[in-house]
Design a protein around this motif. Structure first.
Motif, PDB file in Angstrom:
ATOM      1  N   GLU A   1     -13.828  29.164 136.265  1.00  0.00           N
ATOM      2  CA  GLU A   1     -14.081  29.940 135.053  1.00  0.00           C
ATOM      3  C   GLU A   1     -13.113  29.590 133.935  1.00  0.00           C
ATOM      4  OE1 GLU A   1     -14.136  34.044 136.076  1.00  0.00           O
ATOM      5  OE2 GLU A   1     -16.185  33.984 136.853  1.00  0.00           O
ATOM      6  N   ASP A   2     -11.868  29.264 134.294  1.00  0.00           N
ATOM      7  CA  ASP A   2     -10.881  28.889 133.274  1.00  0.00           C
ATOM      8  C   ASP A   2     -10.745  27.376 133.134  1.00  0.00           C
ATOM      9  OD1 ASP A   2      -9.846  28.518 135.766  1.00  0.00           O
ATOM     10  OD2 ASP A   2      -7.837  29.291 135.307  1.00  0.00           O
ATOM     11  N   LYS A   3     -11.665  26.635 133.743  1.00  0.00           N
ATOM     12  CA  LYS A   3     -11.604  25.173 133.688  1.00  0.00           C
ATOM     13  C   LYS A   3     -12.876  24.582 133.103  1.00  0.00           C
ATOM     14  CE  LYS A   3      -8.647  24.958 137.824  1.00  0.00           C
ATOM     15  NZ  LYS A   3      -8.610  26.402 138.055  1.00  0.00           N
TER      16      LYS A   3
ATOM     17  N   GLU B   1     -15.113  31.013 126.761  1.00  0.00           N
ATOM     18  CA  GLU B   1     -14.222  29.903 127.099  1.00  0.00           C
ATOM     19  C   GLU B   1     -14.349  28.753 126.097  1.00  0.00           C
ATOM     20  OE1 GLU B   1     -11.867  29.429 129.514  1.00  0.00           O
ATOM     21  OE2 GLU B   1     -12.098  31.573 129.919  1.00  0.00           O
TER      22      GLU B   1
END
Length: 841
Positions: free
Chosen positions: A553-555, A586
Motif C-alpha cells: 500500500e505504501d509502495k 498514494e
C-alpha cells in the motif's frame, strides 16, 4: 575356456595403431571350453574315435573299444566294454533309450539302455557305420542300418526276428550314414546316395567332386539340416541338397521324390565336420599350412567357422582357430563335429581332446564389451537384459564406466552417468560426491544429484552450494532456483549469502538469490523489498502468489515507477484489497502516474471513478490530450462548465466546440469551427449532426463571401438544403473554384434523388397492389360454421337441429355470426353489435 578363447581366435590384421586394432576387432560369435571331468581321465589313457550327442547325455567311443555314457559336464555315468579295437560309430534314437554301436573288428550291437532287448552280430569285415531309425523305440519302427562293404537294412518282423535286406553294394566301403525321418543318406567311395524308406526307393546319387583325395583320409561329412535338407561336405567342397516331391504327372517309373542342389561352393580348407546354425553353417576345417623355413606342409590348428551359404559361394561370418591337444599329429579323419540341436552346442572331437562350442549369450557380450572398454554399450546391454542377467551386476558395470570416464577426465559425462548407475543407493551417491570434491569437480556432479523423494544428507547439498558461492555466483543462483528448499538448511545458506553481500552489497545476482531464499522461508516482506530495490520482474508474481497487497500500500509509486502497465493492471484487478481511494491518495504527489491509473479505471468502467472525473479533466489536458475528447464524450459525470473553462484556457478548439454544442450553444460552436479552424467540411458535418435550419443559414451567410467555403457547400449541401438558396445569394462575377464540378454534382445528386423517389414509388405501388390482392384472397376464403357457433343476437346455436330445412346465416369479417332473421330490417335504421360489412352464406 580361457586358454581356448585366448589362443583360439583368428588373429586380426596387424596395425601400427593399437587402439585402431582394438576398435576394428569383431566380437566372436562362439565361446569354447574343454569337456573335462571324466573325459580328461579317459583321454589320458585312451583316444576318442567317435561321439554322438543327445540333449540329455553324450556317448563317447574310443580306440580301445569302449563306450562311455557321459552327462553334459563330461562325467561318466555308464561304461560298456564292446571290443578291443576302435569303435567306429555310435547311433542313438531320438528318445535316447536305444543305442547302436559298430567297431573295426566287425561287431555290431543294438540294445536298449533301460531294457534287456538287443541285437548282437559279428561280421567278417570291419563295420564302419551304424544308424538307428529315429523312432526306434516304437514297435513298428524297429529298423537300423549298418555299413561295411555294403549297406544292410535290419527290420524286426512280427515273429520278433530280424530280417535283413541289402540297400546298396559294389561301390567300396560305406564311410558315413545319417538317418532323418524316412530318409537315409550314406557315402561311399563314389558319392552320396539317399534312400526313401517309406517308398523303398533310392532317389539320388550325388557324385564326389574331389576324386584325387583318398576317401579314407578325407571322409565325407553328412548332416541333415531338417527333414528334407541334406548338407554334404567332402574334401573342400560343400553342397546343400533339398529333397522335393516330384510332380505326379511326370514319368511313372521315376522315384516319387528327387533332389535339387540349392547351393554348391568350394572352401579354403578340408572339411572335417558340418552342423546347421539357423540359416547358417558351422564348419570344422582341417588346416595345412606351408612352413616359412621348410618346403613341406605342417598340420595347423583346426578352424571352426560360421558361414552363410549362397547359391554358388559363401560368406564368412566368424572364424576361430582352436588349440586342441596334439593338433600337430592329427589328420582330417581324426576330427569330428557333432551338435545338439536343442541348445546349439557344438562338440569338436579329436583323439586327445573334446572342445565344446556354444553361441555367446548376453553375459558373454557384456564381458567382451567390458574387456574392450566399451562401457557405454556394456551398460546399455546390461540394462536391456536386466531381468535375465546372471553374472553381471548393472551397478558394478556402471561404476567401472564412471571410473573409466574419471580417468579420462570426462567429468561431465561421468557425473551424468551417476544418475543411471547409482540410482537409489545413497551411500554410493555420497561416496561419489566426496570423490568429485577431492578432484575439484563438485560443479560437474551438482546438477545430477537426487532431489526427489530420495535425497542425500543436507550437508552434501550445503557443501556444493558453498563451493559455488566461492567461485560462481550465477551457478549458485541456478542451483537455488532448481533445488527444492528442503534439500538444505535454508537459514545456513541465508547467513552465508548475507556474509558475501557485506563484501559486495550491490551484487544483483546475490540479492536476487537472497530474495528467493527469503521467499522460500516465507519472509515475503524482505523478499519484496529486495525485488523492488532491484526492480525485478518477479515482484508482481511474488505479490500475487503470496497475497502481499497489504504490504504494498505504501509502495505503489515504486511499483508504478518500475512498470506502470503491470502495476495498474494489478491494482485494478485487486480493488477489493487496495481501494481506489487509497491508490489515488498514494499517487496524488505524482499526477502523471495518477492519470495513468484513473485513465485505465475509466476505460474499464465509466462510473467507478466518477468522483475523480473533474480532476481527470486537468490530467487529460496536461498529460494526454488525445484522450480528452473521448473522455468528455463518454463521461456523464464530468462538470461541463469546468471542462469548458479548462479547454478555453488551453485554447483546445475541438474540445471547446464539443462542449459548446453539448451545452446547447451550437451557433457559437459553429462560429468557432469556421473562424478558429476554418474547416468547411467540419462545419458542414457539424450542421448535419445538429440538423438545424438556423445553423445552415449561419453557415451560408458566413461562407457567401468565401469562394472555398462556397465550393464545399455546393459539394455537400444538396441533400440537406435546397442548393438554389445558396446559388441565388452568390454575387455575380465571383470566381468559385471547381464551380462546374460542383454544379454537375448538384445535378447528379438531384437526379439521384429523383431516381430514388421514382424507385420508391414503384416499389410502394407494387407492394400496395400485392397486399390488396392478398387481402382480397383472404376475404374470399370460406369460413367454417358448425354446431359450436352461436348467433350473436339470440345466442342460440347458429345451425338448426334439422339441417334439411332451408336456413340463412350471416357471417361478418370479424367472424361474428347471426341468423338472418335476427338481423334488423334494412329500412329500420337499427344496427347490429358488429359494424363490419357482411356477406350472406
Amino acid at each position: 575356456m580361457s586358454e581356448l578363447e585366448e589362443q583360439g581366435r583368428k588373429p586380426s590384421e596387424e596395425s601400427t595403431d593399437e587402439s585402431e586394432e582394438e576398435d576394428s576387432e569383431e566380437e566372436p560369435k562362439l565361446k569354447y571350453e574343454r569337456l573335462a571331468n571324466g573325459v580328461t581321465e579317459i583321454l589320458q589313457q585312451d583316444a576318442a574315435s567317435c561321439m554322438t550327442v543327445h540333449d540329455k547325455f553324450l556317448a563317447l567311443g574310443t580306440h580301445f573299444g569302449k563306450v562311455f555314457l557321459l552327462d553334459i559336464q563330461g562325467n561318466v555315468t555308464q561304461k560298456y566294454e564292446i571290443s578291443s579295437v576302435k569303435i567306429n560309430q555310435i547311433s542313438l534314437d531320438e528318445s535316447g533309450e536305444h543305442v547302436g554301436i559298430c567297431s573295426e573288428d566287425g561287431k555290431v550291437q543294438v540294445f536298449g539302455l533301460y531294457t534287456r532287448e538287443g541285437f548282437h552280430e559279428n561280421f567278417d569285415c570291419p563295420i564302419k557305420v551304424v544308424a538307428l531309425h529315429p523312432q526306434f523305440s516304437k514297435s513298428n519302427n524297429k529298423q537300423f542300418v549298418t555299413g561295411g562293404n555294403k549297406l544292410l537294412l535290419y527290420e524286426r518282423n512280427w515273429l520278433n526276428r530280424w530280417k535283413t535286406s541289402t540297400l546298396h553294394e559294389g561301390e567300396g566301403t560305406i564311410t558315413n550314414v545319417k538317418w532323418r525321418a524316412n530318409l537315409i543318406a550314406w557315402a561311399n567311395s563314389v558319392g552320396v546316395k539317399i534312400y526313401d524308406i517309406s517308398s523303398k526307393q533310392r532317389i539320388t546319387n550325388v557324385l564326389r567332386d574331389n576324386t584325387s583325395l583318398r576317401p579314407d583320409m578325407y571322409p565325407c561329412s553328412l548332416c541333415w539340416k531338417d527333414n528334407t535338407t541334406l548338407i554334404i561336405g567332402w574334401g573342400s567342397s560343400i553342397k546343400m541338397c533339398a529333397v522335393k516331391e516330384r510332380d505326379p504327372t511326370e514319368i511313372r517309373d521315376l522315384p516319387s521324390r528327387y533332389v535339387e542342389i540349392v547351393s554348391a561352393f568350394e572352401t579354403e580348407f578340408f572339411i572335417s565336420g558340418l552342423a546347421p546354425l539357423a540359416d547358417q553353417l558351422v564348419t570344422l576345417y582341417f588346416v595345412k599350412e606351408n612352413s616359412e623355413h621348410m618346403e613341406e606342409e605342417f598340420r595347423a590348428r583346426p578352424r571352426l567357422d560360421i558361414i552363410q551359404p549362397l547359391p554358388e559361394s559363401c560368406e564368412e561370418i566368424s572364424s576361430d582357430a582352436l588349440t586342441v591337444r596334439n593338433f600337430q599329429e592329427n589328420e582330417c579323419r581324426d576330427y569330428r563335429l557333432e551338435h545338439s540341436e536343442g541348445e546349439s552346442l557344438f562338440y569338436i572331437i579329436s583323439p586327445k581332446d573334446i572342445v565344446v562350442a556354444k553361441e555367446r549369450d548376453q553375459d558373454d557380450h557384456i564381458d567382451w564389451l567390458l574387456d574392450k572398454k566399451k562401457y557405454e554399450e556394456a551398460l546399455m546391454a546390461a540394462e536391456i537384459s536386466f531381468k535375465n542377467i546372471k553374472r553381471h551386476d548393472v551397478q558394478k558395470i556402471g561404476m567401472a564406466y564412471i571410473n573409466h570416464l574419471v580417468e579420462k577426465k570426462d567429468y561431465d559425462t561421468a557425473a551424468r552417468k551417476c544418475q543411471k548407475v547409482l540410482g537409489k543407493n545413497m551411500d554410493l551417491w555420497e561416496n561419489e560426491v566426496y570423490r568429485f570434491k577431492t578432484i575439484g569437480q563438485l560443479k560437474a556432479i551438482s546438477q545430477y544429484l537426487p532431489r526427489g523423494d530420495l535425497r542425500l544428507r543436507p550437508a552434501i547439498y550445503e557443501m556444493i552450494l558453498h563451493e559455488f558461492l566461492k567461485t560462481d555466483y550465477e551457478g549458485f543462483a541456478t542451483l537455488i532456483r532448481e533445488w527444492p528448499g528442503e534439500l538444505y538448511n535454508n537459514m545456513t545458506i541465508v547467513q552465508t549469502v548475507t556474509d558475501h553481500l557485506k563484501k559486495d552489497p550491490t551484487n544483483s545476482i546475490l540479492l536476487t538469490t537472497l530474495a528467493e531464499l527469503y521467499t522460500y522461508d516465507q519472509r515475503y516482506d524482505r523478499a519484496l523489498e529486495i525485488y523492488l530495490r532491484l526492480r525485478h520482474k518477479d515482484v508482481y508474481q511474488l505479490i500475487h502468489k503470496h497475497n502481499l497487497f497489504s504490504s504494498i500500500e505504501d509502495k505503489i509509486v515504486l511499483l508504478m515507477d518500475f512498470d506502470k502497465e503491470k502495476a495498474v493492471d494489478m491494482l485494478l484487478d485487486n480493488e477489493d484489497k487496495i481501494s481506489t481511494d487509497r491508490v489515488v491518495e498514494e499517487l496524488k504527489g505524482r499526477p502523471e502516474l495518477l492519470h495513468v491509473y484513473l485513465h485505465k479505471l475509466f476505460k474499464r468502467d465509466h462510473h467507478k471513478g466518477q468522483k475523480y472525473h473533474e480532476r481527470q479533466i486537468s490530467l487529460y489536458a496536461e498529460y494526454d490530450r488525445p484522450n480528452l475528447l473521448p473522455f468528455l464524450r463518454d463521461s456523464t459525470h464530468c462538470p461541463l462548465e469546468k471542462a469548458l473553462e479548462i479547454c478555453q484556457q488551453r485554447h483546445f478548439v475541438e474540445e471547446t466546440v464539443f462542449l459548446l454544442s453539448r451545452m446547447g450553444n451550437c451557433r457559437r460552436a459553429l462560429q468557432m469551427i469556421m473562424e478558429e479552424l476554418g474547416d468547411v467540411d467540419k462545419a458542414i458535418e457539424f450542421a448535419k449532426e445538429q440538423d438545424d435550419a438556423e445553423l445552415w443559414e449561419d453557415l451560408i451567410s458566413y461562407s457567401i463571401d468565401k469562394p472555398p467555403f462556397i465550393t464545399g457547400l455546393l459539394n455537400n449541401i444538396g441533400t440537406h438544403v435546397d442548393p438554389i438558396l445558396l446559388i441565388h445569394r452568390i454575387k455575380e462575377g465571383m470566381e468559385i473554384p471547381n464551380l462546374r464540378d460542383s454544379l454537375v454534382k448538384i445535378l447528379q445528386d438531384y437526379n439521384l434523388q429523383i431516381l430514388l423517389r421514382e424507385g420508391c414509388k414503384k416499389i410502394l405501388v407494387a407492394d400496395s397492389l400485392s397486399l390488396l390482392h392478398k387481402m382480397h384472397r383472404t376475404q374470399m376464403r370460406g369460413v367454417r360454421v358448425d354446431e359450436e357457433n352461436i348467433c350473436e343476437a339470440c345466442h342460440v346455436t347458429i345451425l338448426p337441429s334439422d339441417t334439411a330445412q332451408p336456413f340463412s346465416v350471416v357471417v361478418f369479417h370479424c367472424r361474428h355470426m347471426f341468423h338472418k332473421e335476427c338481423l334488423p330490417s334494412p329500412g329500420t335504421g337499427e344496427r347490429t353489435n358488429c359494424r363490419a360489412k357482411h356477406r350472406s352464406i
